[in-house]
Design a protein around this motif. Structure first.
Motif, PDB file in Angstrom:
ATOM      1  N   VAL A  30      34.976 -64.774  -5.040  1.00 11.07           N
ATOM      2  CA  VAL A  30      34.193 -63.908  -4.981  1.00 11.07           C
ATOM      3  C   VAL A  30      32.999 -64.449  -6.421  1.00 11.07           C
ATOM      4  O   VAL A  30      31.752 -65.233  -7.144  1.00 11.07           O
ATOM      5  CB  VAL A  30      33.575 -62.820  -5.000  1.00 11.07           C
ATOM      6  N   GLN A  31      34.527 -64.990  -7.249  1.00 15.30           N
ATOM      7  CA  GLN A  31      34.142 -65.191  -8.656  1.00 15.30           C
ATOM      8  C   GLN A  31      34.295 -66.876  -8.636  1.00 15.30           C
ATOM      9  O   GLN A  31      32.945 -67.504  -9.790  1.00 15.30           O
ATOM     10  CB  GLN A  31      34.583 -65.146  -9.801  1.00 15.30           C
ATOM     11  N   GLN A  32      33.931 -67.287  -8.040  1.00 10.81           N
ATOM     12  CA  GLN A  32      33.976 -68.819  -7.789  1.00 10.81           C
ATOM     13  C   GLN A  32      32.740 -69.869  -7.008  1.00 10.81           C
ATOM     14  O   GLN A  32      31.726 -70.177  -7.853  1.00 10.81           O
ATOM     15  CB  GLN A  32      36.094 -69.841  -7.574  1.00 10.81           C
ATOM     16  N   LEU A  33      32.450 -68.745  -6.460  1.00 11.70           N
ATOM     17  CA  LEU A  33      30.993 -68.882  -5.745  1.00 11.70           C
ATOM     18  C   LEU A  33      30.093 -68.381  -6.690  1.00 11.70           C
ATOM     19  O   LEU A  33      29.442 -69.143  -6.864  1.00 11.70           O
ATOM     20  CB  LEU A  33      30.691 -67.547  -4.420  1.00 11.70           C
ATOM     21  N   ALA A  34      30.041 -67.532  -7.117  1.00 13.82           N
ATOM     22  CA  ALA A  34      28.906 -66.702  -8.646  1.00 13.82           C
ATOM     23  C   ALA A  34      28.971 -68.174  -9.205  1.00 13.82           C
ATOM     24  O   ALA A  34      27.681 -68.845  -9.998  1.00 13.82           O
ATOM     25  CB  ALA A  34      29.526 -66.365  -8.783  1.00 13.82           C
ATOM     26  N   GLU A  35      30.098 -68.991 -10.069  1.00  8.38           N
ATOM     27  CA  GLU A  35      30.162 -70.156 -10.683  1.00  8.38           C
ATOM     28  C   GLU A  35      29.272 -71.462 -10.032  1.00  8.38           C
ATOM     29  O   GLU A  35      28.680 -71.298 -10.963  1.00  8.38           O
ATOM     30  CB  GLU A  35      31.569 -70.263 -11.430  1.00  8.38           C
ATOM     31  N   LEU A  36      29.625 -71.648  -9.009  1.00  6.29           N
ATOM     32  CA  LEU A  36      28.805 -72.301  -8.024  1.00  6.29           C
ATOM     33  C   LEU A  36      27.364 -72.447  -8.428  1.00  6.29           C
ATOM     34  O   LEU A  36      26.861 -73.099  -8.113  1.00  6.29           O
ATOM     35  CB  LEU A  36      29.692 -72.839  -7.021  1.00  6.29           C
ATOM     36  N   SER A  37      27.199 -70.859  -7.807  1.00 11.02           N
ATOM     37  CA  SER A  37      25.836 -71.087  -7.309  1.00 11.02           C
ATOM     38  C   SER A  37      24.501 -70.940  -9.163  1.00 11.02           C
ATOM     39  O   SER A  37      23.810 -71.814  -9.124  1.00 11.02           O
ATOM     40  CB  SER A  37      26.234 -69.738  -6.853  1.00 11.02           C
ATOM     41  N   LEU A  38      25.750 -70.511  -9.893  1.00 15.48           N
ATOM     42  CA  LEU A  38      24.499 -71.066 -11.790  1.00 15.48           C
ATOM     43  C   LEU A  38      24.876 -72.456 -11.771  1.00 15.48           C
ATOM     44  O   LEU A  38      23.885 -73.268 -11.930  1.00 15.48           O
ATOM     45  CB  LEU A  38      25.716 -69.809 -12.708  1.00 15.48           C
ATOM     46  N   LEU A  39      25.991 -72.853 -11.788  1.00 17.72           N
ATOM     47  CA  LEU A  39      25.761 -74.313 -11.869  1.00 17.72           C
ATOM     48  C   LEU A  39      25.201 -75.624 -11.215  1.00 17.72           C
ATOM     49  O   LEU A  39      24.686 -76.123 -11.422  1.00 17.72           O
ATOM     50  CB  LEU A  39      27.510 -75.230 -11.393  1.00 17.72           C
ATOM     51  N   TYR A  40      24.925 -74.909 -10.265  1.00 18.20           N
ATOM     52  CA  TYR A  40      24.149 -76.007  -8.932  1.00 18.20           C
ATOM     53  C   TYR A  40      23.071 -75.772  -8.864  1.00 18.20           C
ATOM     54  O   TYR A  40      21.679 -76.310  -7.548  1.00 18.20           O
ATOM     55  CB  TYR A  40      24.947 -76.152  -8.159  1.00 18.20           C
ATOM     56  N   SER A  41      22.546 -73.979  -9.512  1.00 21.11           N
ATOM     57  CA  SER A  41      21.183 -73.251  -9.475  1.00 21.11           C
ATOM     58  C   SER A  41      21.093 -73.076  -8.238  1.00 21.11           C
ATOM     59  O   SER A  41      19.507 -73.563  -7.824  1.00 21.11           O
ATOM     60  CB  SER A  41      19.616 -74.370 -10.234  1.00 21.11           C
ATOM     61  N   VAL A  42      21.771 -72.164  -7.006  1.00 21.88           N
ATOM     62  CA  VAL A  42      20.907 -71.398  -5.621  1.00 21.88           C
ATOM     63  C   VAL A  42      21.049 -70.033  -6.155  1.00 21.88           C
ATOM     64  O   VAL A  42      22.283 -69.631  -5.760  1.00 21.88           O
ATOM     65  CB  VAL A  42      21.873 -72.700  -4.819  1.00 21.88           C
ATOM     66  N   LYS A  43      20.215 -69.302  -6.054  1.00 22.33           N
ATOM     67  CA  LYS A  43      19.918 -68.338  -6.169  1.00 22.33           C
ATOM     68  C   LYS A  43      20.753 -67.076  -4.978  1.00 22.33           C
ATOM     69  O   LYS A  43      20.638 -67.991  -4.349  1.00 22.33           O
ATOM     70  CB  LYS A  43      18.757 -67.624  -6.248  1.00 22.33           C
ATOM     71  N   ILE A  44      21.749 -66.611  -5.272  1.00 26.68           N
ATOM     72  CA  ILE A  44      22.495 -65.785  -4.654  1.00 26.68           C
ATOM     73  C   ILE A  44      21.941 -64.922  -3.702  1.00 26.68           C
ATOM     74  O   ILE A  44      20.980 -63.692  -4.600  1.00 26.68           O
ATOM     75  CB  ILE A  44      23.651 -64.966  -4.974  1.00 26.68           C
ATOM     76  N   PRO A  45      21.394 -64.324  -2.581  1.00 32.57           N
ATOM     77  CA  PRO A  45      20.683 -63.513  -1.997  1.00 32.57           C
ATOM     78  C   PRO A  45      21.199 -62.069  -2.316  1.00 32.57           C
ATOM     79  O   PRO A  45      22.123 -61.681  -2.637  1.00 32.57           O
ATOM     80  CB  PRO A  45      20.616 -63.536  -0.386  1.00 32.57           C
ATOM     81  N   VAL A  46      20.018 -60.859  -2.314  1.00 32.58           N
ATOM     82  CA  VAL A  46      20.694 -59.724  -2.861  1.00 32.58           C
ATOM     83  C   VAL A  46      22.013 -59.263  -1.733  1.00 32.58           C
ATOM     84  O   VAL A  46      22.952 -58.600  -2.298  1.00 32.58           O
ATOM     85  CB  VAL A  46      19.135 -58.639  -2.368  1.00 32.58           C
ATOM     86  N   GLU A  47      21.709 -59.444  -1.143  1.00 33.46           N
ATOM     87  CA  GLU A  47      23.126 -58.568  -0.112  1.00 33.46           C
ATOM     88  C   GLU A  47      24.211 -59.851  -0.586  1.00 33.46           C
ATOM     89  O   GLU A  47      25.400 -59.051   0.046  1.00 33.46           O
ATOM     90  CB  GLU A  47      22.452 -58.774   1.176  1.00 33.46           C
ATOM     91  N   GLY A  48      24.134 -60.582  -0.583  1.00 32.00           N
ATOM     92  CA  GLY A  48      25.789 -61.714  -1.003  1.00 32.00           C
ATOM     93  C   GLY A  48      25.213 -62.947  -0.420  1.00 32.00           C
ATOM     94  O   GLY A  48      23.853 -63.495   0.613  1.00 32.00           O
ATOM     95  N   PRO A  49      26.116 -63.384  -0.401  1.00 25.55           N
ATOM     96  CA  PRO A  49      25.882 -65.063  -0.249  1.00 25.55           C
ATOM     97  C   PRO A  49      26.588 -64.951   1.140  1.00 25.55           C
ATOM     98  O   PRO A  49      26.949 -64.680   2.139  1.00 25.55           O
ATOM     99  CB  PRO A  49      27.637 -66.159  -0.195  1.00 25.55           C
ATOM    100  N   ASP A  50      25.642 -66.241   2.024  1.00 26.03           N
ATOM    101  CA  ASP A  50      25.593 -65.991   3.962  1.00 26.03           C
ATOM    102  C   ASP A  50      25.200 -67.535   3.776  1.00 26.03           C
ATOM    103  O   ASP A  50      25.421 -68.451   3.149  1.00 26.03           O
ATOM    104  CB  ASP A  50      24.184 -64.974   4.278  1.00 26.03           C
ATOM    105  N   LEU A  51      24.874 -67.809   5.376  1.00 26.78           N
ATOM    106  CA  LEU A  51      24.994 -69.607   5.860  1.00 26.78           C
ATOM    107  C   LEU A  51      24.137 -69.906   5.306  1.00 26.78           C
ATOM    108  O   LEU A  51      24.366 -71.257   5.318  1.00 26.78           O
ATOM    109  CB  LEU A  51      25.717 -69.422   7.172  1.00 26.78           C
TER     110      LEU A  51
END
Length: 276
Positions: free
Chosen positions: A100-121
């Motif tokens: 979860v933490q690494q996905l959050a870091e990558l989402s910020l690094l690559y500027s891809v906003k995560i959905p409110v419900e959490g990461p999906d496909l």
């Protein structure tokens, strides 16, 4: 359990966001400041200007940059492998706290906003468009083009091999021919390796190069070799916004790939060093 994972996920995102808020505004971009990569790095640059024989200069230039480019591709591939390995956990909602933490870091690094419900496909697919390798030939040729084979003022004084700009006063070198009213500077890096790293992040994240990423995504889906010279040529078509020259810039890159292939294929790779 799934709700707890999502709660932890967004707690991590909020913490990371608060830590990077200052950097967002410092760079005048909605992106995360990148850490200097640790591990394998190129040595201090040789004096390319002193190498008068053009063929020898090209050999030296490509030999010098190869290890750093290879390291960045390895780093990027590891990030991509992590995303691919997270697919099942994303589908089931069974992600570990570390994931979860690494996905959050990558989402910020690559500027891809995560959905409110959490990461999906859908989010994962958007990430996989951005987190991918770049052909060595493409990176080498852009570096040669932007740095005049390592002889430009910006390469020698700022370790900037890709003509990358910054917008905070004092962040780099002021171009001698900067037009009146323009405020940009050419970014100054602590090392050539940092310049290579920031180039990778820029191409993989900046919306201006979305077309390059779409071409790469299609090539991968078709089973093409992303490291081939032909792939490098095709990806140049997504770089019309890298230079004010537009299509002419792309054509010059394509010609350089075709005309200089023998130099990087014959160039011995310099031994890398470890960054402490």
């Amino acid at each position: 359990m799934r709700k707890l994972i999502y709660f932890f996920f967004f707690a991590v995102v909020l913490i990371l966001a608060s830590c990077t808020y200052y950097q967002f505004h410092l760079e005048s971009r909605s992106t995360v400041e990148n850490k200097q990569p640790q591990g394998i790095s190129v040595e201090e640059a040789p004096d390319f200007k002193a190498i008068k024989n053009l063929a020898q200069r090209k050999h030296a230039f490509f030999s010098y940059l190869k290890p750093g480019i290879r390291y960045e591709n390895q780093r990027t591939q590891k990030e991509r492998d992590f995303l691919l390995n997270s697919r099942k956990g994303i589908e089931s909602g069974q992600l570990s706290q570390a994931e979860v933490q690494q996905l959050a870091e990558l989402s910020l690094l690559y500027s891809v906003k995560i959905p409110v419900e959490g990461p999906d496909l859908v989010w994962l697919d958007r990430m996989l468009h951005k987190v991918d390798v770049l052909p060595e030939a493409l990176v080498l040729i852009q570096a040669a083009n932007e740095s005049a084979w390592g002889t430009s003022r910006f390469a020698r004084e700022a370790n900037n091999y890709f003509g990358q700009w910054c917008y905070q006063k004092g962040c780099g070198l002021v171009p001698l021919a900067r037009e009146t009213g323009m405020t940009h500077e050419v970014a100054k890096f602590k090392s050539v390796q940092e310049s290579i790293h920031r180039y990778f992040i820029n191409v993989n994240r900046n919306r201006a190069y979305r077309e390059l990423r779409n071409i790469r995504y299609q090539l991968r889906n078709e089973g093409e070799d992303l490291f081939s010279n032909q792939s490098a040529i095709q990806l140049t078509n997504g770089l019309t916004k890298y230079s004010e020259r537009g299509v002419d810039y792309v054509k010059s890159l394509q010609a350089m790939v075709r005309h200089n292939q023998k130099y990087w294929e014959d160039a011995p790779e310099e031994a890398p060093k470890t960054v402490k």
